[in-house]
Each structure stands twice: as structure tokens, then as C-alpha cells.
Design a protein around this motif. Structure first.
Motif, PDB file in Angstrom:
ATOM      1  N   MET A 150      26.462  89.948  -0.608  1.00  0.00           N
ATOM      2  CA  MET A 150      25.119  89.525  -1.024  1.00  0.00           C
ATOM      3  C   MET A 150      24.983  89.515  -2.539  1.00  0.00           C
ATOM      4  SD  MET A 150      23.525  88.742   1.700  1.00  0.00           S
ATOM      5  CE  MET A 150      21.862  88.610   1.085  1.00  0.00           C
ATOM      6  N   PHE A 151      25.474  90.568  -3.174  1.00  0.00           N
ATOM      7  CA  PHE A 151      25.374  90.639  -4.633  1.00  0.00           C
ATOM      8  C   PHE A 151      26.150  89.503  -5.291  1.00  0.00           C
ATOM      9  CE2 PHE A 151      26.378  92.411  -8.856  1.00  0.00           C
ATOM     10  CZ  PHE A 151      25.099  92.787  -9.267  1.00  0.00           C
ATOM     11  N   ARG A 152      27.252  89.108  -4.667  1.00  0.00           N
ATOM     12  CA  ARG A 152      28.036  87.981  -5.207  1.00  0.00           C
ATOM     13  C   ARG A 152      27.192  86.712  -5.253  1.00  0.00           C
ATOM     14  NH1 ARG A 152      31.862  86.425  -1.868  1.00  0.00           N
ATOM     15  NH2 ARG A 152      33.435  85.689  -3.363  1.00  0.00           N
ATOM     16  N   GLN A 153      26.357  86.512  -4.223  1.00  0.00           N
ATOM     17  CA  GLN A 153      25.486  85.336  -4.198  1.00  0.00           C
ATOM     18  C   GLN A 153      24.416  85.431  -5.278  1.00  0.00           C
ATOM     19  OE1 GLN A 153      25.844  82.487  -2.219  1.00  0.00           O
ATOM     20  NE2 GLN A 153      24.379  81.786  -3.761  1.00  0.00           N
ATOM     21  N   PHE A 154      23.872  86.618  -5.457  1.00  0.00           N
ATOM     22  CA  PHE A 154      22.867  86.819  -6.510  1.00  0.00           C
ATOM     23  C   PHE A 154      23.471  86.493  -7.873  1.00  0.00           C
ATOM     24  CE2 PHE A 154      20.894  90.082  -9.444  1.00  0.00           C
ATOM     25  CZ  PHE A 154      19.701  89.397  -9.631  1.00  0.00           C
ATOM     26  N   ASP A 188      23.809  82.790  -8.296  1.00  0.00           N
ATOM     27  CA  ASP A 188      22.504  82.162  -8.551  1.00  0.00           C
ATOM     28  C   ASP A 188      22.067  82.371 -10.004  1.00  0.00           C
ATOM     29  OD1 ASP A 188      22.547  81.454  -5.924  1.00  0.00           O
ATOM     30  OD2 ASP A 188      20.951  82.814  -5.276  1.00  0.00           O
ATOM     31  N   VAL A 189      22.341  83.556 -10.541  1.00  0.00           N
ATOM     32  CA  VAL A 189      21.996  83.831 -11.936  1.00  0.00           C
ATOM     33  C   VAL A 189      22.790  82.923 -12.863  1.00  0.00           C
ATOM     34  CG1 VAL A 189      22.207  85.545 -13.783  1.00  0.00           C
ATOM     35  CG2 VAL A 189      21.203  86.199 -11.585  1.00  0.00           C
ATOM     36  N   ILE A 190      24.083  82.801 -12.617  1.00  0.00           N
ATOM     37  CA  ILE A 190      24.931  81.943 -13.460  1.00  0.00           C
ATOM     38  C   ILE A 190      24.496  80.490 -13.357  1.00  0.00           C
ATOM     39  CG2 ILE A 190      27.289  81.067 -13.750  1.00  0.00           C
ATOM     40  CD1 ILE A 190      28.272  83.873 -12.947  1.00  0.00           C
ATOM     41  N   LYS A 191      24.144  80.056 -12.159  1.00  0.00           N
ATOM     42  CA  LYS A 191      23.688  78.680 -11.969  1.00  0.00           C
ATOM     43  C   LYS A 191      22.403  78.407 -12.754  1.00  0.00           C
ATOM     44  CE  LYS A 191      22.541  75.271  -8.409  1.00  0.00           C
ATOM     45  NZ  LYS A 191      22.350  75.027  -6.955  1.00  0.00           N
ATOM     46  N   SER A 192      21.524  79.402 -12.789  1.00  0.00           N
ATOM     47  CA  SER A 192      20.259  79.211 -13.518  1.00  0.00           C
ATOM     48  C   SER A 192      20.495  79.068 -15.019  1.00  0.00           C
ATOM     49  CB  SER A 192      19.313  80.387 -13.238  1.00  0.00           C
ATOM     50  OG  SER A 192      19.731  81.554 -13.909  1.00  0.00           O
ATOM     51  N   LEU A 193      21.666  79.499 -15.494  1.00  0.00           N
ATOM     52  CA  LEU A 193      21.999  79.466 -16.920  1.00  0.00           C
ATOM     53  C   LEU A 193      23.020  78.379 -17.249  1.00  0.00           C
ATOM     54  CD1 LEU A 193      22.397  83.330 -17.197  1.00  0.00           C
ATOM     55  CD2 LEU A 193      20.725  82.028 -18.535  1.00  0.00           C
ATOM     56  N   GLN A 194      23.269  77.468 -16.312  1.00  0.00           N
ATOM     57  CA  GLN A 194      24.383  76.539 -16.466  1.00  0.00           C
ATOM     58  C   GLN A 194      24.252  75.624 -17.680  1.00  0.00           C
ATOM     59  OE1 GLN A 194      24.663  74.164 -12.927  1.00  0.00           O
ATOM     60  NE2 GLN A 194      22.523  73.534 -12.956  1.00  0.00           N
ATOM     61  N   GLU A 202      14.185  81.732 -26.112  1.00  0.00           N
ATOM     62  CA  GLU A 202      14.301  80.285 -25.939  1.00  0.00           C
ATOM     63  C   GLU A 202      15.035  79.961 -24.638  1.00  0.00           C
ATOM     64  OE1 GLU A 202      16.096  78.473 -29.345  1.00  0.00           O
ATOM     65  OE2 GLU A 202      14.635  79.309 -30.752  1.00  0.00           O
ATOM     66  N   ILE A 203      16.083  80.748 -24.337  1.00  0.00           N
ATOM     67  CA  ILE A 203      16.846  80.531 -23.107  1.00  0.00           C
ATOM     68  C   ILE A 203      15.944  80.703 -21.887  1.00  0.00           C
ATOM     69  CG2 ILE A 203      18.642  81.542 -21.632  1.00  0.00           C
ATOM     70  CD1 ILE A 203      20.231  82.117 -24.208  1.00  0.00           C
ATOM     71  N   VAL A 204      15.171  81.784 -21.874  1.00  0.00           N
ATOM     72  CA  VAL A 204      14.300  82.064 -20.729  1.00  0.00           C
ATOM     73  C   VAL A 204      13.264  80.961 -20.550  1.00  0.00           C
ATOM     74  CG1 VAL A 204      12.544  83.641 -19.828  1.00  0.00           C
ATOM     75  CG2 VAL A 204      14.661  84.549 -20.787  1.00  0.00           C
ATOM     76  N   SER A 205      12.783  80.434 -21.658  1.00  0.00           N
ATOM     77  CA  SER A 205      11.768  79.365 -21.568  1.00  0.00           C
ATOM     78  C   SER A 205      12.334  78.084 -20.968  1.00  0.00           C
ATOM     79  CB  SER A 205      11.193  79.067 -22.961  1.00  0.00           C
ATOM     80  OG  SER A 205      12.167  78.434 -23.784  1.00  0.00           O
ATOM     81  N   GLN A 206      13.684  77.955 -20.990  1.00  0.00           N
ATOM     82  CA  GLN A 206      14.322  76.733 -20.477  1.00  0.00           C
ATOM     83  C   GLN A 206      15.076  76.954 -19.166  1.00  0.00           C
ATOM     84  OE1 GLN A 206      16.500  74.463 -23.590  1.00  0.00           O
ATOM     85  NE2 GLN A 206      15.660  75.943 -25.045  1.00  0.00           N
ATOM     86  N   LEU A 207      14.924  78.141 -18.593  1.00  0.00           N
ATOM     87  CA  LEU A 207      15.661  78.432 -17.363  1.00  0.00           C
ATOM     88  C   LEU A 207      15.231  77.524 -16.218  1.00  0.00           C
ATOM     89  CD1 LEU A 207      15.877  82.339 -17.078  1.00  0.00           C
ATOM     90  CD2 LEU A 207      17.724  80.740 -17.567  1.00  0.00           C
ATOM     91  N   SER A 208      16.202  77.173 -15.395  1.00  0.00           N
ATOM     92  CA  SER A 208      15.924  76.394 -14.193  1.00  0.00           C
ATOM     93  C   SER A 208      16.284  77.258 -12.991  1.00  0.00           C
ATOM     94  CB  SER A 208      16.760  75.104 -14.183  1.00  0.00           C
ATOM     95  OG  SER A 208      16.591  74.407 -12.976  1.00  0.00           O
ATOM     96  N   TYR A 225      16.433  84.401  -4.634  1.00  0.00           N
ATOM     97  CA  TYR A 225      16.939  85.755  -4.835  1.00  0.00           C
ATOM     98  C   TYR A 225      16.657  86.294  -6.236  1.00  0.00           C
ATOM     99  CZ  TYR A 225      19.468  85.701  -0.385  1.00  0.00           C
ATOM    100  OH  TYR A 225      19.794  85.676   0.948  1.00  0.00           O
ATOM    101  N   ILE A 226      16.268  85.447  -7.156  1.00  0.00           N
ATOM    102  CA  ILE A 226      15.914  85.897  -8.500  1.00  0.00           C
ATOM    103  C   ILE A 226      14.416  86.150  -8.530  1.00  0.00           C
ATOM    104  CG2 ILE A 226      15.861  85.330 -10.961  1.00  0.00           C
ATOM    105  CD1 ILE A 226      18.323  83.568 -10.491  1.00  0.00           C
ATOM    106  N   GLY A 227      14.049  87.422  -8.688  1.00  0.00           N
ATOM    107  CA  GLY A 227      12.636  87.779  -8.633  1.00  0.00           C
ATOM    108  C   GLY A 227      11.934  87.664  -9.959  1.00  0.00           C
TER     109      GLY A 227
END
Length: 557
Positions: free
Chosen positions: A1-5, A8-14, A53-59, A64-66
Motif C-alpha cells: 500500500m505504501f508503495r502505491q502512495f 502517487d506522490v511522485i506522479k503528482s510531482l511529475q 511555487e511547487i505546491v501551487s502547481q501540483l496536480s 490517497y494524498i490527504g
């Protein structure tokens, strides 16, 4: 499960070219991203400013990301309630399969491979436990694993053992490996006491080794009989530690099957062999002070020659191969690897381990000064029996529990320390139920089983974990439970089984903190079913973790 989390985090920062290198676990978040520090240097800005700036542009498309926050340039990610709920439900549904992966591929793990001149001692079994635990972890990761015991049946020690048996006989009433050791010790003592016969005996040793390599049938029978007896005893010892090898591969096989001739030809074709009496390889350009001898003047080969042949065979039959070796093999391990590279072959991945000692001091098989693994197992078993003998078990249960606790104490104490660090084994500490030991983990599992048994007797409710009900400690525990397969994957990459041992201990410790601070059976109905779900999930993780460590998960202690 943690691997999926994590994915997902890495994908949001792609869009910021973030990969695994920039995302790590943190005391202050479930995952923290450090990319802002790299970008800040390039953009000549403050890391905090870049991170905002990164957080403002996150997708963020993952459930799973709260939440996400910025602290001192770190982008901190926190898992959602949905992730927590899915983690517990997935553990309960997966049960015995929880933590498994499907990485695929195949690996050969060579471990133990002790000289067959006597019983295994405590140094050998650290090798065995490291190798077997790695094999179990790789299997849990979905890798096809083969384990080998490489039998050194051509060494000087075996020739001396053959002479010892011939001169002094074998005690058939003893465990066979101990009987072989007596003959080996006796011949060495005889040489010390009769120095005038030393040259004659050494000549006999050389003659035996030459005849065995040449395939003389009578000599081969003597060697095979001595080695087989030693291995018979070693197998029994290993089985008592929950260790079984898939294959026992004899060193002499590589003389008989042509691999030694092939490896010598490959070395010769590369112009690496210097033929001046003995055949040697000059590795001075790689920093070695002495040439490596691969063939004596009398035409016989050496251990390193046969080992090179064995690794030619490994290259042809396996994608990945791992050797577990004592620290005293570092030189020969480096030479082996460098020679293989010179002829275009893949070297083994080597896990070197430091030695184990007891408060009694150092050991020597030749002089008869050693603590056999059998003696150690028996001693720890007797101490474990004394600890649990007054508990409410019948006699068979006492023996079974004592054995499980004793083997667990040995296996865990030998694996919890990083391989490169030495160990002094202290059975009193290893059997302390209150310390961070195998028995502590086993007791934690038994406690979880006991809670669930009581819940069933009182009318077990349908388990329903609710993320919003989590206290900070419960949340911490669930996040830890989610990391099982992530830790398995890390060990497959890093070959550090102590990391998994530490993980299982962390689960046990955090579970006991949870149990101490949170009522379970006496909690109100809503919290009761929620916390029982956590207890059941912990039971599953502790059981699966202990099994991966080769330790029996006891249900009653």
C-alpha cells in the motif's frame, strides 16, 4: 500500500522531474520531497519560496494524498483517511499473502558453504541465517529463488580428515559431523605431537588431493564418504534452525563437468595466465600485491580456480547470483570478482558479514576449540524451557514453545545486526521477553491473538476500521503496517536483511504502545470494532513478518 502512495506522490510531482531520489520518509510527514533544494540553486531562490511555487502547481489526482504542506523548503505529503482505511481492509483481505510482491526474475543465493571437516559453529550459522532470510525475502517479493550450499570437498582440510579417519576411525555413536571433527582434530594434534612425521603426512595430503582431482575411484570413495558424513550432520543442524538448501553443489563437479578446463581456456585466451612452473594471474594493476595462483606445479587446481568455474556456470544459468561470505573472504572475493570482470563475466553480489563470538572467546576447529551450533541451540533451548516451564502448558506444548522461542532468539539476534558489524551473542539478552528480541515480537503476536480470542468469546463484532477515528498513535501504526512490501522491496535492492528485522520490531513496539494506551475490548462499540480491526491487521503483519524471518509466530506464550 505504501508503495502505491509513494507512486502517487511522485506522479503528482511529475512536471518537476521528480523521481525516487527526491522523495523520502520523514519524521515530520508520511513522505517528504526535497526537489525544492535542487531547483533553488538553479533558480537562485530560497528553497521555501520554490517549494511553495511547487505546491501551487501540483496536480493531485490520487485519493490517497490527504494534504500537502511546505516546511523549511520541504514539500510534505500526508496520507488520506481513505488510504488508512484501504490499508487495513487490504491487510485483512490479503491475510497470508499480505506483503507479497510479484517482482519476477530469478536469483541464486549461495550461503553457509562451510568446510566439511566438522559441525557448524556459531560463525557458520550467521552465514546460514543471513542467506536463508534473504531467500525468504526474495520469495516474498515474488522472485524465483534457488539456494546452494557449495561443498568444498577438494581442500586440504578434507584430505587431512580422510587421513584422520583412516588412522583413528570414526565414532559411530556420535552425530556424524561431530565424529568427523574428532578425526580432523586428532590428526592435527598428532602432527603437533609428532613433528618428525609432519613432512610425510603433508606428502600424503598432497598425494590424496592430486588423486582425488584426477578422479581416482578409491580416493574419491574416501573423500565422498567423509564429506557426506559431515554434510549429513550439517543438514540436521540447519533443519533445526528452519533452514533447508535446495541443492548441495560439490566443488569437484566443476573438475568433472569441464567447467574448470573452460575457465582456464578463457583466461588463457585473454593472455592473463603466466606459466612459470605454477600458473598465476598478475592483478598488480588492480592493486593486488601477490599473483593469484590458479594451478600448482603438480598440475592440480586451487579453490579459486574451481570457484571461477562455478561462477562461469552461475553466469550461464542465473540472472542474479548472491554469495554470503565471512569478512575473512574479502580478499578472495575481490580477486574472484575482478578476474571475472577481466574475462567479461558478471561478478557475484557479495554480502560480507563479520564474525560472531560468545563471552567464552575465540574458536578454532583445528584445535578443537569451538562452540558448535548444536551446543548453542541446545543451551538456548534449555534456557527457554526454564523461562516458560511454569506457564499453563502441557509438557509437549512447553517443549514446542521453548523450541520456537530458542530458534527465534538465535535467528533474530543474528539477523537484527547489520552484516558488516560483529556480534557477541548473549543468550540471556536474546531470551529477554521485555527487550527488543524475537520473543518480544512473538509475545506481541500472541497478545494480538489473545485479544481476538477474547473478542470472539464475547461476541466478535464485524470489524470496521474508520480513518476519522484514528488517534495519532493509531495513524502511526497503520502507516507502519502499510510499509511491509516497501521494506521487502528495499531489502531485495540493498541486500540488508537487518532492515526487515528492524521493521518487524517497529511494528511490535508500536503495537504494544497502542495496546497500552488504547482500550480495545473495553472500548465503546464504535471504537471497539475499529481497534479490533487494527489488532487483527497487526496480527497478520507480525505473523507474516516472523515467517519471513524464519521464526514461528506463536499464538500462546
Amino acid at each position: 500500500m505504501f508503495r502505491q502512495f509513494r507512486k502517487d506522490v511522485i506522479k503528482s510531482l511529475q512536471k518537476f522531474d521528480v523521481d525516487e531520489r527526491f522523495v523520502r520518509e520523514s519524521e515530520h510527514a508520511d513522505l517528504a520531497c526535497t526537489i525544492a533544494f535542487k531547483l533553488a540553486k538553479e533558480m537562485k531562490k530560497k528553497p521555501q519560496e520554490v517549494a511553495e511555487e511547487i505546491v501551487s502547481q501540483l496536480s493531485i489526482e490520487s485519493d490517497y494524498i490527504g494534504s500537502v504542506e511546505v516546511v523549511n523548503g520541504y514539500v510534505n505529503f500526508f496520507a488520506s483517511y481513505e488510504f488508512l482505511e484501504d490499508t487495513i481492509n487490504y491487510i485483512l483481505d490479503s491475510d497470508e499473502e499480505y506483503g507479497s510482491l510479484a517482482l519476477g526474475g530469478e536469483v541464486l543465493i549461495e550461503h553457509t558453504s562451510a568446510n566439511p571437516d566438522g559441525p557448524l559453529h556459531i560463525g557458520h550459522i550467521r552465514n546460514s541465517i543471513i542467506g536463508d532470510t534473504l531467500a525468504r525475502i526474495f520469495r516474498k517479493a515474488g522472485v524465483n529463488v534457488t539456494t546452494h550450499y557449495y561443498v568444498n570437498d577438494m581442500g586440504r582440510q578434507v584430505a587431512l580428515t580422510v587421513l584422520g579417519i583412516e588412522k583413528f576411525g570414526l565414532d559411530k555413536t556420535e552425530k556424524p559431523d561431530h565424529a568427523v571433527a574428532k578425526a580432523y582434530i586428532a590428526i592435527n594434534r598428532y602432527i603437533e605431537e609428532h613433528p618428525e612425521e609432519k613432512d610425510e603426512i603433508e606428502a600424503k595430503v598432497e598425494e590424496l588431493m592430486k588423486k582425488y582431482e584426477e578422479g581416482d575411484e578409491e580416493t574419491a570413495k574416501l573423500f565422498r564418504d567423509a564429506v557426506s558424513r559431515a554434510l549429513e550432520g550439517a543438514k540436521e543442524t540447519l533443519e533445526n534452525l528452519n533452514i533447508v538448501h535446495d541443492e548441495y553443489v560439490w566443488e569437484s563437479e566443476f573438475i568433472r563437468n569441464g567447467y574448470v578446463d573452460r575457465i582456464i581456456s578463457m583466461l588463457d585466451e585473454k593472455g592473463l595466465i603466466q606459466k612459470d612452473g605454477a600458473w598465476t594471474i598478475d592483478l598488480s594493476e588492480l592493486g593486488y600485491k601477490k599473483n593469484v595462483v590458479i594451478r600448482r606445479e603438480n598440475g592440480t587446481t586451487l579453490y579459486v580456480t574451481r570457484d571461477l568455474a562455478y561462477h562461469l556456470w552461475k553466469n550461464e544459468n542465473f540472472e542474479r547470483f548472491i554469495n554470503v561470505l565471512g569478512a575473512d573472504h574479502k580478499l578472495i572475493g575481490s580477486q574472484l570478482s575482478d578476474i571475472l570482470k577481466l574475462i567479461g563475466l558478471k561478478p557475484p553480489e557479495i554480502v560480507f558479514f563479520e564474525f560472531v563470538s560468545l563471552p567464552e572467546g575465540s574458536m578454532s576447529t583445528r584445535k578443537g576449540k569451538f562452540i558448535s551450533a548444536d551446543e548453542l541451540i541446545d543451551r538456548v533451548y534449555r534456557e527457554a524451557y526454564e523461562i516458560i516451564k511454569d506457564r499453563g502448558f502441557d509438557e509437549k506444548e512447553k517443549r514446542d514453545v521453548a523450541k520456537a522461542v530458542a530458534i527465534g532468539a538465535l535467528r533474530y539476534d543474528f539477523i537484527r545486526v547489520a552484516p558488516e558489524k560483529p556480534i557477541t551473542f548473549d543468550w540471556k539478552k536474546a531470551l529477554d521477553f521485555e527487550r527488543q528480541t524475537a520473543s518480544y515480537i512473538q509475545y506481541s503476536h500472541a497478545r494480538a491473538c489473545s485479544i481476538l480470542r477474547k473478542a470472539v468469546s464475547e461476541g466478535m463484532p464485524d470489524l470496521e476500521f474508520v480513518g476519522e477515528l484514528c488517534t495519532p498513535l493509531e495513524r502511526k501504526l497503520v502507516m507502519l503496517l502499510s510499509k511491509f512490501s516497501s521494506v521487502i522491496e528495499r531489502v531485495v535492492k540493498e541486500l540488508r536483511p537487518n532492515v526487515f528485522a528492524e521493521y518487524v520490531m517497529d511494528v511490535a513496539t508500536t503495537f504494544n504502545d497502542f495496546y497500552t494506551q488504547h482500550p480495545v475490548l473495553k472500548a465503546e462499540a464504535e471504537y471497539r470494532m475499529h481497534r479490533l480491526a487494527i489488532v487483527d491487521a497487526c496480527r497478520i503483519v507480525l505473523r507474516n513478518g516472523l515467517e519471513v524471518l524464519g521464526i514461528e509466530p506463536l499464538e500462546r506464550m
